[in-house]
Design a protein around this motif. Structure first.
Motif, PDB file in Angstrom:
ATOM      1  N   GLU A   1       5.871   2.576  -3.917  1.00 52.33           N
ATOM      2  CA  GLU A   1       5.474   3.982  -3.845  1.00 52.33           C
ATOM      3  C   GLU A   1       4.245   4.258  -4.721  1.00 52.33           C
ATOM      4  OE1 GLU A   1       8.626   2.924  -4.417  1.00 52.33           O
ATOM      5  OE2 GLU A   1       9.588   3.540  -2.551  1.00 52.33           O
ATOM      6  N   GLN A   2       4.226   3.684  -5.911  1.00 51.52           N
ATOM      7  CA  GLN A   2       3.091   3.896  -6.802  1.00 51.52           C
ATOM      8  C   GLN A   2       1.811   3.286  -6.231  1.00 51.52           C
ATOM      9  OE1 GLN A   2       5.042   2.100 -10.176  1.00 51.52           O
ATOM     10  NE2 GLN A   2       5.175   4.073 -11.254  1.00 51.52           N
ATOM     11  N   LEU A   3       1.915   2.073  -5.715  1.00 52.13           N
ATOM     12  CA  LEU A   3       0.741   1.433  -5.123  1.00 52.13           C
ATOM     13  C   LEU A   3       0.276   2.217  -3.903  1.00 52.13           C
ATOM     14  CD1 LEU A   3      -1.341  -0.818  -5.024  1.00 52.13           C
ATOM     15  CD2 LEU A   3       0.303  -2.182  -3.706  1.00 52.13           C
ATOM     16  N   ALA A   4       1.206   2.648  -3.081  1.00 48.37           N
ATOM     17  CA  ALA A   4       0.857   3.417  -1.889  1.00 48.37           C
ATOM     18  C   ALA A   4       0.113   4.699  -2.260  1.00 48.37           C
ATOM     19  CB  ALA A   4       2.118   3.742  -1.090  1.00 48.37           C
ATOM     20  N   GLU A   5       0.601   5.390  -3.278  1.00 46.02           N
ATOM     21  CA  GLU A   5      -0.031   6.630  -3.706  1.00 46.02           C
ATOM     22  C   GLU A   5      -1.460   6.386  -4.183  1.00 46.02           C
ATOM     23  OE1 GLU A   5       0.554   9.957  -7.163  1.00 46.02           O
ATOM     24  OE2 GLU A   5       2.364   9.220  -6.166  1.00 46.02           O
ATOM     25  N   LYS A   6      -1.658   5.360  -4.990  1.00 45.03           N
ATOM     26  CA  LYS A   6      -2.984   5.049  -5.501  1.00 45.03           C
ATOM     27  C   LYS A   6      -3.947   4.691  -4.373  1.00 45.03           C
ATOM     28  CE  LYS A   6      -1.689   3.685 -10.132  1.00 45.03           C
ATOM     29  NZ  LYS A   6      -2.376   4.773 -10.798  1.00 45.03           N
ATOM     30  N   CYS A   7      -3.443   3.983  -3.360  1.00 40.15           N
ATOM     31  CA  CYS A   7      -4.281   3.511  -2.251  1.00 40.15           C
ATOM     32  C   CYS A   7      -4.381   4.525  -1.118  1.00 40.15           C
ATOM     33  CB  CYS A   7      -3.724   2.208  -1.701  1.00 40.15           C
ATOM     34  SG  CYS A   7      -3.755   0.839  -2.854  1.00 40.15           S
ATOM     35  N   ASN A   8      -3.699   5.654  -1.271  1.00 40.01           N
ATOM     36  CA  ASN A   8      -3.652   6.670  -0.220  1.00 40.01           C
ATOM     37  C   ASN A   8      -3.071   6.101   1.082  1.00 40.01           C
ATOM     38  OD1 ASN A   8      -3.970   9.334   0.585  1.00 40.01           O
ATOM     39  ND2 ASN A   8      -5.994   8.948   1.461  1.00 40.01           N
ATOM     40  N   LEU A   9      -1.986   5.360   0.928  1.00 46.26           N
ATOM     41  CA  LEU A   9      -1.252   4.773   2.048  1.00 46.26           C
ATOM     42  C   LEU A   9       0.195   5.226   1.957  1.00 46.26           C
ATOM     43  CD1 LEU A   9      -2.599   1.119   1.676  1.00 46.26           C
ATOM     44  CD2 LEU A   9      -3.324   2.788   3.398  1.00 46.26           C
ATOM     45  N   SER A  10       0.955   4.969   2.993  1.00 49.06           N
ATOM     46  CA  SER A  10       2.376   5.309   2.930  1.00 49.06           C
ATOM     47  C   SER A  10       3.157   4.156   2.297  1.00 49.06           C
ATOM     48  CB  SER A  10       2.928   5.592   4.332  1.00 49.06           C
ATOM     49  OG  SER A  10       3.062   4.391   5.056  1.00 49.06           O
ATOM     50  N   PRO A  11       4.245   4.463   1.601  1.00 46.38           N
ATOM     51  CA  PRO A  11       5.094   3.396   1.058  1.00 46.38           C
ATOM     52  C   PRO A  11       5.596   2.466   2.167  1.00 46.38           C
ATOM     53  CG  PRO A  11       5.688   5.484   0.071  1.00 46.38           C
ATOM     54  CD  PRO A  11       4.707   5.790   1.174  1.00 46.38           C
ATOM     55  N   ARG A  12       5.846   3.012   3.339  1.00 46.86           N
ATOM     56  CA  ARG A  12       6.300   2.198   4.473  1.00 46.86           C
ATOM     57  C   ARG A  12       5.244   1.157   4.852  1.00 46.86           C
ATOM     58  NH1 ARG A  12      10.647   0.396   7.417  1.00 46.86           N
ATOM     59  NH2 ARG A  12       9.686  -0.548   9.221  1.00 46.86           N
ATOM     60  N   TYR A  13       3.972   1.540   4.780  1.00 38.08           N
ATOM     61  CA  TYR A  13       2.894   0.608   5.110  1.00 38.08           C
ATOM     62  C   TYR A  13       2.848  -0.539   4.097  1.00 38.08           C
ATOM     63  CZ  TYR A  13      -1.680  -0.957   6.733  1.00 38.08           C
ATOM     64  OH  TYR A  13      -2.713  -1.708   7.238  1.00 38.08           O
ATOM     65  N   ILE A  14       3.006  -0.227   2.825  1.00 39.72           N
ATOM     66  CA  ILE A  14       3.049  -1.281   1.796  1.00 39.72           C
ATOM     67  C   ILE A  14       4.239  -2.189   2.053  1.00 39.72           C
ATOM     68  CG2 ILE A  14       3.299  -1.759  -0.678  1.00 39.72           C
ATOM     69  CD1 ILE A  14       0.555  -0.605   0.046  1.00 39.72           C
ATOM     70  N   SER A  15       5.370  -1.621   2.389  1.00 42.50           N
ATOM     71  CA  SER A  15       6.558  -2.406   2.713  1.00 42.50           C
ATOM     72  C   SER A  15       6.296  -3.314   3.914  1.00 42.50           C
ATOM     73  CB  SER A  15       7.745  -1.485   2.998  1.00 42.50           C
ATOM     74  OG  SER A  15       8.862  -2.229   3.408  1.00 42.50           O
ATOM     75  N   ASP A  16       5.665  -2.769   4.939  1.00 43.16           N
ATOM     76  CA  ASP A  16       5.343  -3.580   6.119  1.00 43.16           C
ATOM     77  C   ASP A  16       4.435  -4.753   5.762  1.00 43.16           C
ATOM     78  OD1 ASP A  16       6.891  -2.069   7.837  1.00 43.16           O
ATOM     79  OD2 ASP A  16       5.194  -0.952   8.678  1.00 43.16           O
ATOM     80  N   ILE A  17       3.438  -4.505   4.925  1.00 39.30           N
ATOM     81  CA  ILE A  17       2.543  -5.588   4.498  1.00 39.30           C
ATOM     82  C   ILE A  17       3.347  -6.675   3.783  1.00 39.30           C
ATOM     83  CG2 ILE A  17       0.681  -6.210   2.894  1.00 39.30           C
ATOM     84  CD1 ILE A  17      -0.524  -3.408   3.479  1.00 39.30           C
ATOM     85  N   GLU A  18       4.189  -6.269   2.847  1.00 46.25           N
ATOM     86  CA  GLU A  18       4.965  -7.237   2.070  1.00 46.25           C
ATOM     87  C   GLU A  18       6.025  -7.954   2.907  1.00 46.25           C
ATOM     88  OE1 GLU A  18       6.434  -5.406  -1.499  1.00 46.25           O
ATOM     89  OE2 GLU A  18       4.413  -5.059  -2.269  1.00 46.25           O
ATOM     90  N   ASN A  19       6.371  -7.377   4.041  1.00 48.61           N
ATOM     91  CA  ASN A  19       7.353  -8.006   4.935  1.00 48.61           C
ATOM     92  C   ASN A  19       6.698  -8.631   6.155  1.00 48.61           C
ATOM     93  OD1 ASN A  19      10.033  -7.544   3.691  1.00 48.61           O
ATOM     94  ND2 ASN A  19       9.285  -5.439   3.699  1.00 48.61           N
ATOM     95  N   TYR A  20       5.391  -8.871   6.053  1.00 45.45           N
ATOM     96  CA  TYR A  20       4.626  -9.633   7.052  1.00 45.45           C
ATOM     97  C   TYR A  20       4.519  -8.942   8.401  1.00 45.45           C
ATOM     98  CZ  TYR A  20       6.950 -12.811   3.732  1.00 45.45           C
ATOM     99  OH  TYR A  20       7.502 -13.379   2.613  1.00 45.45           O
ATOM    100  N   ASN A  21       4.495  -7.626   8.422  1.00 49.22           N
ATOM    101  CA  ASN A  21       4.387  -6.881   9.676  1.00 49.22           C
ATOM    102  C   ASN A  21       3.045  -6.164   9.763  1.00 49.22           C
ATOM    103  OD1 ASN A  21       7.076  -7.468  10.478  1.00 49.22           O
ATOM    104  ND2 ASN A  21       7.803  -5.904   9.082  1.00 49.22           N
TER     105      ASN A  21
END
Length: 84
Positions: A26-46
């Motif tokens: 959530e913190q990384l997503a906020e800083k990057c102006n992305l959704s937490p779900r998008y960060i999760s998708d990246i980390e889960n190879y999607n």
């Protein structure tokens, strides 16, 4: 020559460097102006990740962008960042 799934490399690297800096998704997503779900998708190879997004993530992880696409051996990471 062994081929590597670039999504797995990027996902593992984002997660590793995020843990090193102590950010939650959530913190990384906020800083990057992305959704937490998008960060999760990246980390889960999607999904596909634009180069500009990789650069932005690297900026907030305080690393050079090439480190996100470089295959590396990382120690085992816990399930969550210690949020104390």
């Amino acid at each position: 020559m062994k081929t590597t799934n670039i999504r797995k490399v990027v996902g593992a690297n984002v997660k590793y460097y995020r843990f090193l800096i102590g950010y939650t998704q959530e913190q990384l997503a906020e800083k990057c102006n992305l959704s937490p779900r998008y960060i999760s998708d990246i980390e889960n190879y999607n999904g596909n990740i634009p180069i500009d997004t990789l650069e932005n993530i690297a900026k907030y992880l305080k690393i050079e962008p090439y480190l996100l696409v470089k295959e590396q051996k990382h120690p085992h990471l816990p399930k969550r960042v210690n949020m104390k």
